[in-house]
Design a protein around this motif. Sequence first.
Motif, PDB file in Angstrom:
ATOM      1  N   ALA A 102       0.815  -1.219   0.000  1.00  0.00           N
ATOM      2  CA  ALA A 102       0.000   0.000   0.000  1.00  0.00           C
ATOM      3  C   ALA A 102       0.847   1.266   0.000  1.00  0.00           C
ATOM      4  CB  ALA A 102      -0.928   0.004   1.215  1.00  0.00           C
ATOM      5  N   GLN A 103       2.155   1.115   0.202  1.00  0.00           N
ATOM      6  CA  GLN A 103       3.034   2.280   0.249  1.00  0.00           C
ATOM      7  C   GLN A 103       3.638   2.563  -1.124  1.00  0.00           C
ATOM      8  OE1 GLN A 103       4.918   0.555   4.160  1.00  0.00           O
ATOM      9  NE2 GLN A 103       5.543   2.692   4.000  1.00  0.00           N
ATOM     10  N   LYS A 104       3.930   3.821  -1.344  1.00  0.00           N
ATOM     11  CA  LYS A 104       4.513   4.209  -2.622  1.00  0.00           C
ATOM     12  C   LYS A 104       5.951   3.699  -2.710  1.00  0.00           C
ATOM     13  CE  LYS A 104       1.757   8.359  -3.520  1.00  0.00           C
ATOM     14  NZ  LYS A 104       1.797   9.821  -3.765  1.00  0.00           N
ATOM     15  N   GLY A 105       6.343   3.326  -3.899  1.00  0.00           N
ATOM     16  CA  GLY A 105       7.685   2.837  -4.109  1.00  0.00           C
ATOM     17  C   GLY A 105       7.732   1.937  -5.334  1.00  0.00           C
ATOM     18  N   ARG A 134       1.266 -11.403 -10.015  1.00  0.00           N
ATOM     19  CA  ARG A 134       0.682 -11.635  -8.692  1.00  0.00           C
ATOM     20  C   ARG A 134       1.443 -10.875  -7.615  1.00  0.00           C
ATOM     21  NH1 ARG A 134       0.833 -14.701  -4.134  1.00  0.00           N
ATOM     22  NH2 ARG A 134       2.859 -15.634  -4.601  1.00  0.00           N
ATOM     23  N   GLN A 135       2.764 -10.794  -7.784  1.00  0.00           N
ATOM     24  CA  GLN A 135       3.602 -10.096  -6.821  1.00  0.00           C
ATOM     25  C   GLN A 135       3.644  -8.585  -7.066  1.00  0.00           C
ATOM     26  OE1 GLN A 135       5.008 -11.391  -4.197  1.00  0.00           O
ATOM     27  NE2 GLN A 135       4.748 -13.579  -4.617  1.00  0.00           N
ATOM     28  N   LYS A 136       2.991  -8.129  -8.131  1.00  0.00           N
ATOM     29  CA  LYS A 136       2.932  -6.701  -8.481  1.00  0.00           C
ATOM     30  C   LYS A 136       4.331  -6.114  -8.674  1.00  0.00           C
ATOM     31  CE  LYS A 136      -1.416  -6.095  -5.970  1.00  0.00           C
ATOM     32  NZ  LYS A 136      -2.133  -5.368  -4.880  1.00  0.00           N
ATOM     33  N   VAL A 137       5.145  -6.837  -9.429  1.00  0.00           N
ATOM     34  CA  VAL A 137       6.522  -6.420  -9.686  1.00  0.00           C
ATOM     35  C   VAL A 137       6.557  -5.283 -10.701  1.00  0.00           C
ATOM     36  CG1 VAL A 137       8.729  -7.173 -10.666  1.00  0.00           C
ATOM     37  CG2 VAL A 137       7.479  -8.662  -9.091  1.00  0.00           C
ATOM     38  N   LEU A 331      11.363  -1.989   2.291  1.00  0.00           N
ATOM     39  CA  LEU A 331      10.147  -2.276   3.049  1.00  0.00           C
ATOM     40  C   LEU A 331       9.988  -3.771   3.327  1.00  0.00           C
ATOM     41  CD1 LEU A 331       7.743   0.161   1.165  1.00  0.00           C
ATOM     42  CD2 LEU A 331       8.855   0.511   3.383  1.00  0.00           C
ATOM     43  N   ASN A 332      10.300  -4.596   2.345  1.00  0.00           N
ATOM     44  CA  ASN A 332      10.329  -6.038   2.576  1.00  0.00           C
ATOM     45  C   ASN A 332      11.231  -6.719   1.558  1.00  0.00           C
ATOM     46  OD1 ASN A 332       8.802  -6.050   0.258  1.00  0.00           O
ATOM     47  ND2 ASN A 332       7.040  -7.086   1.126  1.00  0.00           N
ATOM     48  N   TYR A 333      11.631  -7.933   1.890  1.00  0.00           N
ATOM     49  CA  TYR A 333      12.590  -8.687   1.076  1.00  0.00           C
ATOM     50  C   TYR A 333      12.306 -10.159   1.311  1.00  0.00           C
ATOM     51  CZ  TYR A 333      17.277  -9.803  -0.890  1.00  0.00           C
ATOM     52  OH  TYR A 333      18.333 -10.280  -1.647  1.00  0.00           O
ATOM     53  N   TYR A 334      12.078 -10.911   0.244  1.00  0.00           N
ATOM     54  CA  TYR A 334      11.727 -12.314   0.423  1.00  0.00           C
ATOM     55  C   TYR A 334      11.935 -13.075  -0.882  1.00  0.00           C
ATOM     56  CZ  TYR A 334       7.419 -10.753  -1.895  1.00  0.00           C
ATOM     57  OH  TYR A 334       6.527 -10.211  -2.788  1.00  0.00           O
ATOM     58  N   PHE A 347      12.497 -11.049  -4.244  1.00  0.00           N
ATOM     59  CA  PHE A 347      11.678  -9.849  -4.401  1.00  0.00           C
ATOM     60  C   PHE A 347      12.038  -8.821  -3.334  1.00  0.00           C
ATOM     61  CE2 PHE A 347       9.364 -13.532  -5.854  1.00  0.00           C
ATOM     62  CZ  PHE A 347       8.771 -13.139  -7.039  1.00  0.00           C
ATOM     63  N   MET A 348      11.917  -7.546  -3.709  1.00  0.00           N
ATOM     64  CA  MET A 348      12.124  -6.480  -2.730  1.00  0.00           C
ATOM     65  C   MET A 348      11.263  -5.281  -3.075  1.00  0.00           C
ATOM     66  SD  MET A 348      15.605  -4.631  -1.371  1.00  0.00           S
ATOM     67  CE  MET A 348      15.526  -3.712   0.190  1.00  0.00           C
ATOM     68  N   LYS A 349      10.595  -4.742  -2.065  1.00  0.00           N
ATOM     69  CA  LYS A 349       9.827  -3.499  -2.215  1.00  0.00           C
ATOM     70  C   LYS A 349      10.631  -2.375  -1.588  1.00  0.00           C
ATOM     71  CE  LYS A 349       6.270  -0.834  -3.187  1.00  0.00           C
ATOM     72  NZ  LYS A 349       4.910  -1.080  -2.666  1.00  0.00           N
ATOM     73  N   LEU A 350      10.834  -1.320  -2.367  1.00  0.00           N
ATOM     74  CA  LEU A 350      11.637  -0.175  -1.928  1.00  0.00           C
ATOM     75  C   LEU A 350      10.792   1.081  -1.864  1.00  0.00           C
ATOM     76  CD1 LEU A 350      14.732  -0.956  -4.117  1.00  0.00           C
ATOM     77  CD2 LEU A 350      14.897  -0.527  -1.672  1.00  0.00           C
ATOM     78  N   GLU A 351      10.897   1.779  -0.746  1.00  0.00           N
ATOM     79  CA  GLU A 351      10.283   3.094  -0.610  1.00  0.00           C
ATOM     80  C   GLU A 351      11.260   4.106  -1.200  1.00  0.00           C
ATOM     81  OE1 GLU A 351       8.198   5.814   2.863  1.00  0.00           O
ATOM     82  OE2 GLU A 351       9.874   4.503   3.374  1.00  0.00           O
TER      83      GLU A 351
END
Length: 354
Positions: A102-105, A134-137, A331-334, A347-351
């Motif tokens: 839900a966060q921008k990045g 599915r992972q919204k990459v 924000l997360n890494y998996y 995968f990694m989500k970055l702000e």
Amino acid sequence: MGKLAVYKYVAMMFLVLQLIVSAYTFLGLFGGDVNPVGNMARAMVVYILPILIILNFILLIYWLVRKRWIISILPLVTILCCIPYIGTIIQFRSVDEKIGDAQKGIKIATYNVAKFNRETSGFLAQDILAEMKRQKVDIFCIQEYMETGGDVNNTTSYKEYFPYVSLAGRDVAVFSRYPIKKMKPFLFEDSNQAGMYVDIDVNGQVFRIFNVHLETTGINRTMYKAGKLEAQGYDVSKNRVLNAVYGNYSLGMMFRAAQANIIANEIRSSEKPCIVCGDFNDVPYSYVYKTMLGDLVDGFKECGGGYMGTFRGKKNVRIDYIFHSQTLKGLNYYKTDLTYSDHYPVFMKLETPQ
């Protein structure tokens, strides 16, 4: 008197063993600080660090049971010094894939797809694409990419979700949902591996994304050839096999070191925030790992969780990475347990800065 002499001898042997194990542990922790070229033996100690740490734990228990409190300080201090290294392999936190959605990045994925197992119908490539959806990459970095599978053009089919793509020849590709403004390939000499960077414009902010596939180890190939020779009745002695394995691995280490230096120089000279990912074919704390990391942030240590082995099978070690500039925040890494390759996708989500 005889029993006392034996007791003292055994105690002395354990103390000598402790000193050797501790010394080699520290050698491994700092072995990645030197280029393997000319320092091969020292550089290789990093690969047995997990075994050395386990030995230190066993010896610590031994000294505590024997109530040798002063001596027990040595394995304890050695283990404590290994905590940063242990953190590159396992993090004692749980990670939810949905955290940060839900966060921008931007969300980035790296995956060695093993040429989609040369599957000709395009099924594997499409299933992997479905997982990225599915992972919204937002940005997908692929190693061992194969553009066509039979009559199917994977690049064309991927453009449905990732409209922007850059191929660096050989086997690396970057797919993006944001415009790619620039691409630079790195076609390493005397190697089938390659690297690249792309500048991607994310809502007016430009990020430099590195996707690299460094030299492979060559161990599996050597052992496979040795096995075939033995099956055909040839006399393949253990010494010859070990020498071949050592030769292949040491040569691979030198190639990877040179390739890592090339990429690291490009990272250091970049004025744009960098995200570095790919299949390094090397373990944490190796020369390649430390050279590529530099002053970047290891995403797994920052916000990953659990055991991070990215190579499937018996050698379930961490050789696939995502690093980023300090101006960005993870924000997360998996990883997910896709079984389409001999690697797991990471995968990694970055702000990103506002």
